[in-house]
Design an enzyme around this catalytic site. Structure first.
Site, PDB file in Angstrom:
ATOM      1  N   ASP A 103     -10.673  -9.117   5.952  1.00 33.80           N
ATOM      2  CA  ASP A 103      -9.938  -9.371   4.706  1.00 33.80           C
ATOM      3  C   ASP A 103      -9.835  -8.114   3.844  1.00 33.80           C
ATOM      4  OD1 ASP A 103      -9.919 -12.032   5.387  1.00 33.80           O
ATOM      5  OD2 ASP A 103     -11.680 -12.498   4.180  1.00 33.80           O
TER       6      ASP A 103
HETATM    7  N1  URA Z   1     -14.887 -13.864   7.389  1.00 30.96           N
HETATM    8  C1  URA Z   1     -14.283 -13.714   6.198  1.00 30.96           C
HETATM    9  O1  URA Z   1     -14.317 -14.593   5.349  1.00 30.96           O
HETATM   10  N2  URA Z   1     -13.651 -12.563   5.966  1.00 30.96           N
HETATM   11  C2  URA Z   1     -13.594 -11.545   6.839  1.00 30.96           C
HETATM   12  O2  URA Z   1     -13.003 -10.500   6.561  1.00 30.96           O
HETATM   13  C3  URA Z   1     -14.231 -11.725   8.077  1.00 30.96           C
HETATM   14  C4  URA Z   1     -14.868 -12.907   8.322  1.00 30.96           C
END
Ligand code: URA
Length: 234
Positions: A103
C-alpha cells in the site's frame, strides 16, 4: 540505440563485425535494408533482421530488493502522478517492475525484477509463501482477539487463511509481528481492524526466508545467487 550496438547486444556479433554486416547489406530494419552505420533503432518497436532472421536483445534478468518508503505507490504509473517505487530504482537500466504490491502507506520489502515467469509464480493466488509484517496498532489486542486472528477472520465477506500474530512490544502503540500467507487487498490492515486495532504503521520485513535486514528505507540492493535460487524454489 545504434544499429550496430543493437546487433552486438543481441549477441549476434561484436560491434565491429556488426558494422561489417550492416555495410554488407545483411541487416534490415522494419523490412528495409540499412547500410548506413549509426542508424538509430528503437529496441521496443523496431524489427531488426540479420540475414532475414529476426533478432532481439536478451535483457539480463535482474532481481532487486527495495525497502519501499511510505508515501509512494507500487504501480509503475500513477494516474495522480504520485511518487512511485520506480523513482527509487531509476538508475537500474533493465526494465524492472514490482512483484506484487504494498500500500501507499506501507513500507518495507518489495521485490522487483524483469523476470516475468518468477513474477507470475510469486503473485499467483495459489502461491502461499509467508509474508512477515511489523504492525504498530493503537490498541493492545487480548488473547481472544489474537486467537480469532490466528484462526482466520472474515474480511470483505470471505474468511482469511490461518495467520500468526504476536505482541513484540507494548507502549503507547502496540507493536505486533504478523505472518500471513495470502496477499489480499490491504489484508493486514483489514484483519487488524476486524479485531478493533487500527494500524498506524505497517512494514513488511520478510517474504519467506528473504529478509529486509538493515537495508535503508528508499534504498535497494541486488539479490545474491542464493536468494534468487530460493525465490525460484518457492
Ligand atoms: N497488508 C496491508 O494491509 N497492506 C500492505 O501493504 C500489505 C499487506
Amino acid at each position: 540505440m545504434r544499429l550496430q550496438k543493437y546487433i552486438a547486444e543481441a549477441q549476434i556479433a561484436s560491434r565491429r563485425k556488426a558494422e561489417e554486416m550492416i555495410l554488407a547489406g545483411r541487416v534490415s530494419v522494419n523490412g528495409k535494408i540499412i547500410t548506413e552505420l549509426g542508424t538509430k533503432v528503437e529496441s521496443d518497436s523496431d524489427v531488426v533482421r540479420v540475414d532475414d532472421k529476426e533478432i532481439h536483445i536478451c535483457e539480463k534478468l535482474v532481481y532487486i530488493m527495495l525497502n519501499k518508503p511510505e508515501g509512494c505507490v507500487t504501480t509503475v504509473k500513477d494516474q495522480f502522478n504520485r511518487k512511485s517505487v520506480m523513482d527509487y530504482v531509476s538508475d537500474v537500466k533493465e526494465r524492472i517492475y514490482p512483484v506484487g504490491r504494498l500500500d501507499y502507506d506501507t513500507s518495507g520489502l518489495l521485490i522487483m525484477t524483469n523476470d516475468g515467469e518468477l513474477t507470475y509464480r510469486l503473485t499467483h493466488p495459489k502461491h502461499n509463501v509467508v509474508k512477515t509484517y511489523i504492525a504498530h496498532v493503537d490498541r493492545k489486542p487480548d488473547e481472544r482477539d489474537m486467537e480469532k486472528f490466528r484462526k482466520g477472520i472474515v474480511i470483505d465477506g470471505r474468511k482469511t487463511a490461518e495467520a500468526e500474530i504476536k505482541i513484540i512490544k507494548e507502549g503507547k502503540l502496540t507493536e505486533l509481528e504478523i505472518k500471513i500467507r495470502e496477499g489480499r487487498n490491504r489484508q493486514v490492515r483489514k484483519m487488524c481492524a476486524a479485531i478493533n486495532c487500527n494500524v498506524v504503521k505497517l512494514k513488511r520485513i520478510a517474504t519467506g526466508k528473504l529478509e529486509l535486514g538493515e537495508l535503508e528505507k528508499g534504498k535497494y540492493r541486488y539479490l545474491d545467487e542464493k536468494e534468487i535460487l530460493y525465490l525460484k524454489s518457492l
